[in-house]
Scaffold this motif. Structure first.
Motif, PDB file in Angstrom:
ATOM      1  N   PHE A 132       0.873  -1.170   0.000  1.00 53.72           N
ATOM      2  CA  PHE A 132       0.000   0.000   0.000  1.00 53.72           C
ATOM      3  C   PHE A 132       0.909   1.219   0.000  1.00 53.72           C
ATOM      4  CE2 PHE A 132      -2.433   3.389   1.970  1.00 53.72           C
ATOM      5  CZ  PHE A 132      -3.688   3.245   1.391  1.00 53.72           C
ATOM      6  N   GLY A 133       0.682   2.129  -0.929  1.00 52.39           N
ATOM      7  CA  GLY A 133       1.541   3.305  -1.005  1.00 52.39           C
ATOM      8  C   GLY A 133       0.819   4.512  -1.529  1.00 52.39           C
ATOM      9  N   PRO A 134       1.571   5.541  -1.868  1.00 54.72           N
ATOM     10  CA  PRO A 134       0.990   6.802  -2.310  1.00 54.72           C
ATOM     11  C   PRO A 134       0.032   6.660  -3.491  1.00 54.72           C
ATOM     12  CG  PRO A 134       3.306   7.097  -1.879  1.00 54.72           C
ATOM     13  CD  PRO A 134       3.030   5.624  -1.776  1.00 54.72           C
ATOM     14  N   THR A 135       0.301   5.724  -4.405  1.00 60.83           N
ATOM     15  CA  THR A 135      -0.586   5.571  -5.561  1.00 60.83           C
ATOM     16  C   THR A 135      -1.967   5.084  -5.162  1.00 60.83           C
ATOM     17  OG1 THR A 135       0.286   3.364  -5.980  1.00 60.83           O
ATOM     18  CG2 THR A 135       1.307   5.192  -7.179  1.00 60.83           C
ATOM     19  N   ASN A 136      -2.080   4.408  -4.028  1.00 62.57           N
ATOM     20  CA  ASN A 136      -3.385   3.963  -3.552  1.00 62.57           C
ATOM     21  C   ASN A 136      -4.259   5.139  -3.124  1.00 62.57           C
ATOM     22  OD1 ASN A 136      -1.393   1.521  -2.568  1.00 62.57           O
ATOM     23  ND2 ASN A 136      -3.315   0.818  -3.453  1.00 62.57           N
TER      24      ASN A 136
END
Length: 139
Positions: A132-136
């Motif tokens: 899970f990261g910024p693009t999520n």
């Protein structure tokens, strides 16, 4: 990137050197980290323990803080060194894997070393699959 190329062995050597500056009086387990930022500069960090255990900082978190303070925002490569030559691999803890993910793509190399040098290289995606990261959170 302009200037000389930073090789995995260069990052590991930098992490080995900074590891000696760690403040680890409780665990006596020193860790050093070197991060290659988007600018081509290398940022260093060492673990800093505290008598109130949750207040300590991992080496990777310290290096990320130095990178951010200097103005870089993307990680191109990471080296982490802990332990003695030939011992178990010292990969980033779960929290640091997530911290790295904030500033790195899945294909960013994570070089793992010990006092003897480079031992193994993983990608961030191998260490933190389906992250899970910024693009999520993109709007």
């Amino acid at each position: 990137m302009s200037g000389p190329q930073v090789l995995p062995d260069d990052l590991v050597s930098a992490a080995i050197r900074v590891r000696e500056n760690a403040h680890a009086p409780y665990s006596r387990f020193k860790v050093g980290a070197a991060i290659l930022g988007e600018s081509g500069r290398v940022f260093l960090g060492a673990n800093v323990e505290n008598a109130a255990y949750p207040q300590g900082h991992c080496a990777e978190a310290s290096a990320i803080g130095a990178m951010i303070a200097a103005g870089d925002r993307r990680i191109r490569a990471v080296a982490v060194v802990g332990g003695e030559a030939g011992g178990d691999l010292c990969t980033p803890c779960g929290g640091c894997r997530q911290r790295i993910r904030e500033f790195a793509a899945d294909d960013v190399p994570i070089h793992i070393g010990d006092a003897g040098g480079l031992r193994r290289t993983f990608t961030l995606g191998e260490l933190l699959p389906y992250s899970f990261g910024p693009t999520n959170l993109s709007f």
